[in-house]
Enzyme design. Structure first.
Site, PDB file in Angstrom:
ATOM      1  N   VAL A 273       0.828  -1.208   0.000  1.00 48.02           N
ATOM      2  CA  VAL A 273       0.000   0.000   0.000  1.00 48.02           C
ATOM      3  C   VAL A 273       0.863   1.258   0.000  1.00 48.02           C
ATOM      4  O   VAL A 273       0.665   2.177  -0.794  1.00 48.02           O
ATOM      5  CB  VAL A 273      -0.944   0.002   1.223  1.00 48.02           C
TER       6      VAL A 273
ATOM      7  N   ASP B  98      10.243   3.158   6.584  1.00 49.97           N
ATOM      8  CA  ASP B  98       9.950   1.765   6.890  1.00 49.97           C
ATOM      9  C   ASP B  98      10.990   1.275   7.889  1.00 49.97           C
ATOM     10  O   ASP B  98      12.164   1.673   7.821  1.00 49.97           O
ATOM     11  CB  ASP B  98       9.982   0.900   5.620  1.00 49.97           C
TER      12      ASP B  98
ATOM     13  N   ARG C 212      14.679  -3.327   3.140  1.00 50.19           N
ATOM     14  CA  ARG C 212      13.687  -2.777   2.210  1.00 50.19           C
ATOM     15  C   ARG C 212      14.097  -1.379   1.755  1.00 50.19           C
ATOM     16  O   ARG C 212      14.028  -1.057   0.565  1.00 50.19           O
ATOM     17  CB  ARG C 212      12.324  -2.736   2.918  1.00 50.19           C
TER      18      ARG C 212
ATOM     19  N   THR D  14      -2.543  -4.400   9.300  1.00 46.82           N
ATOM     20  CA  THR D  14      -3.386  -4.677  10.464  1.00 46.82           C
ATOM     21  C   THR D  14      -3.753  -6.165  10.419  1.00 46.82           C
ATOM     22  O   THR D  14      -4.816  -6.539   9.914  1.00 46.82           O
ATOM     23  CB  THR D  14      -4.649  -3.800  10.471  1.00 46.82           C
TER      24      THR D  14
ATOM     25  N   CYS E 259      -6.714  -8.572   3.002  1.00 50.24           N
ATOM     26  CA  CYS E 259      -7.981  -7.841   3.127  1.00 50.24           C
ATOM     27  C   CYS E 259      -9.171  -8.752   3.384  1.00 50.24           C
ATOM     28  O   CYS E 259      -9.697  -8.815   4.486  1.00 50.24           O
ATOM     29  CB  CYS E 259      -8.232  -7.014   1.859  1.00 50.24           C
TER      30      CYS E 259
END
Length: 425
Positions: A17, A35, A40, A86, A261
């Site tokens: 995202v 991050d 990364r 999440t 999701c």
């Protein structure tokens, strides 16, 4: 009070995202991408995105985007955007740990007049009841007096090259009317598809969590029908195609429901529902059905093998695909692992081939050793679990060639011709 022309963006969390959003913001605003994963950050500095959501050319074009793993470098930001995961804990309850830690990072650097917007999918109330108090405590500032908050739910679809972040209509909201207007204006600068301003943060949070809950429940219905039609001796695809000739029949298909999701968000909503004294029967029933589909697939393959008199103990099965969806390296909440686990209960050895997935990540997260090049003619069954283009390009004959002459071919995705496989979901 708010001036979009003086906005300096900070995106916290550079995953599926955050990175596309940061690259989009960088076209209009000075943007800092943060991050905690230093590897990364190093990769992005070299123009490499392991998620394959943003290619090297796009990263090179984002001249106003800088990367950092040092939260102190967020101090010159005045518009924070939190895009951390999440996930669920081991009991399928919301795990807000990444969100709490991100809020702590913001609380240590946020200044007077700044705005923090959350994009992570949550149940209604998390932004104002969980995140904002953490920021207030660590910053010594008061929300809606010294700093302001917003919520704009992410709608990224990993692996989708048509619906990119700029081309997906964005829901926005703010903790005050002025904040809501400002947040909407900032996103409006980079979202070509336009924005929709919700009346409150809680409305925006609820809108996001039901988007995926609605899909989850509908897929669960089709999965249950697929199980029923198998027992009735009916071809699910044929039935759905016939029903689909009616103009208002929704085109859902059976399958494994994984990812960050659809397989997760309903549990956030049911957690809040139970907290306020409501038992969400339909949502939880849908989750039970979808969570059981991996085991159902493995059971069907084993039964088909028995009918062909293939010995189950010590049998070898090739599972094509590990990612939660096609043409994407994302392993989050993949239910292909449920197929593999169920095979183990029968004493069946499952090899897994997925050219999209990072082999080290598969080993770390699931303890699986991927095969790089599967041998031909070696397997008692082949399960097409993910419709990567590499697999569909093989065609039915190429997929069957991986197995022995009398092998079972099971098509989870329903992409092979009906007469080319023994069964499909």
């Amino acid at each position: 009070m708010f001036d979009p022309a003086k906005t300096r963006i900070g995106v916290i969390g550079l995953g599926y995202v955050g990175l596309p959003l940061a690259a989009a913001f960088a076209a209009e605003f000075p943007t800092t991408g943060f991050d905690i994963d230093k590897t990364r950050i190093a990769e992005l500095g070299q123009g490499l995105d392991r998620t394959r959501e943003v290619d090297g050319e796009e990263l090179a074009a984002a001249k106003r985007l800088r990367y950092t793993a040092d939260p102190e470098e967020l101090r010159d930001v005045n518009f924070y955007v939190v895009t951390v995961p999440t996930p669920l804990d081991g009991h399928k309850a919301p795990d807000l740990t990444p969100l709490r830690k991100a809020s702590e990072s913001v609380g240590k650097v946020i200044g007077a007049g700044d705005v923090v917007v959350f994009e992570s999918t949550v149940y209604p109330g998390v932004t104002e009841e969980v995140c904002v108090p953490i920021i207030e405590k660590l910053s010594g500032l008061a929300c809606n007096r010294d700093f302001f908050a917003g919520y704009s739910p992410e709608r990224i679809n990993p692996g989708d090259r048509e619906h990119r972040v700029r081309d997906i209509l964005k829901v926005t909201s703010g903790s005050t009317p002025e904040t809501a207007e400002y947040v909407d204006a900032v996103y409006g600068k980079v979202i070509r598809a336009g924005t929709y301003r919700a009346s409150s943060i809680r409305v925006a949070e609820a809108a996001k969590v039901i988007e995926n809950t609605q899909r989850d429940v509908n897929i669960a219905l089709i999965n249950e029908l697929a199980i029923l039609f198998e027992r009735l001796g009916l071809d699910t695809r044929e039935v759905l195609e016939a029903a689909g000739t009616k103009w208002n029949f929704l085109p859902f298909r059976p399958g494994l429901v994984g990812g960050h999701c659809i397989g997760v968000d309903p549990y956030y909503l049911t957690h809040k529902a139970i907290e306020v004294g409501h038992h969400p029967e339909m949502i939880l029933a849908g989750r039970r059905i979808n969570d059981g589909m991996g085991a159902y697939v493995a059971d069907r393959v084993v039964k088909l093998m028995i009918h062909k008199r293939i010995s189950i103990s010590g049998a070898r099965v090739m599972v094509l695909g590990l990612a939660f969806k096609e043409n994407c390296p994302d392993l989050r909440n993949t239910h292909v692992v449920d197929i593999i686990s169920q095979f183990k209960t029968y004493g069946v050895e499952a090899d897994v081939w997925d050219p999209w997935v990072d082999a080290d990540q598969a080993r770390r997260e699931y303890g699986l050793q991927l095969v790089a090049a599967p041998p031909q003619g070696a397997y008692d069954a082949v399960v097409l679990a993910v419709a990567h283009r590499e697999f569909t390009d093989l065609g039915a004959a190429g997929i069957r060639a991986l197995g022995k002459p009398d092998c079972i071919v099971y098509d989870v995705k329903g992409v092979l011709p009906r007469d080319a496989c023994d069964e499909s979901l």
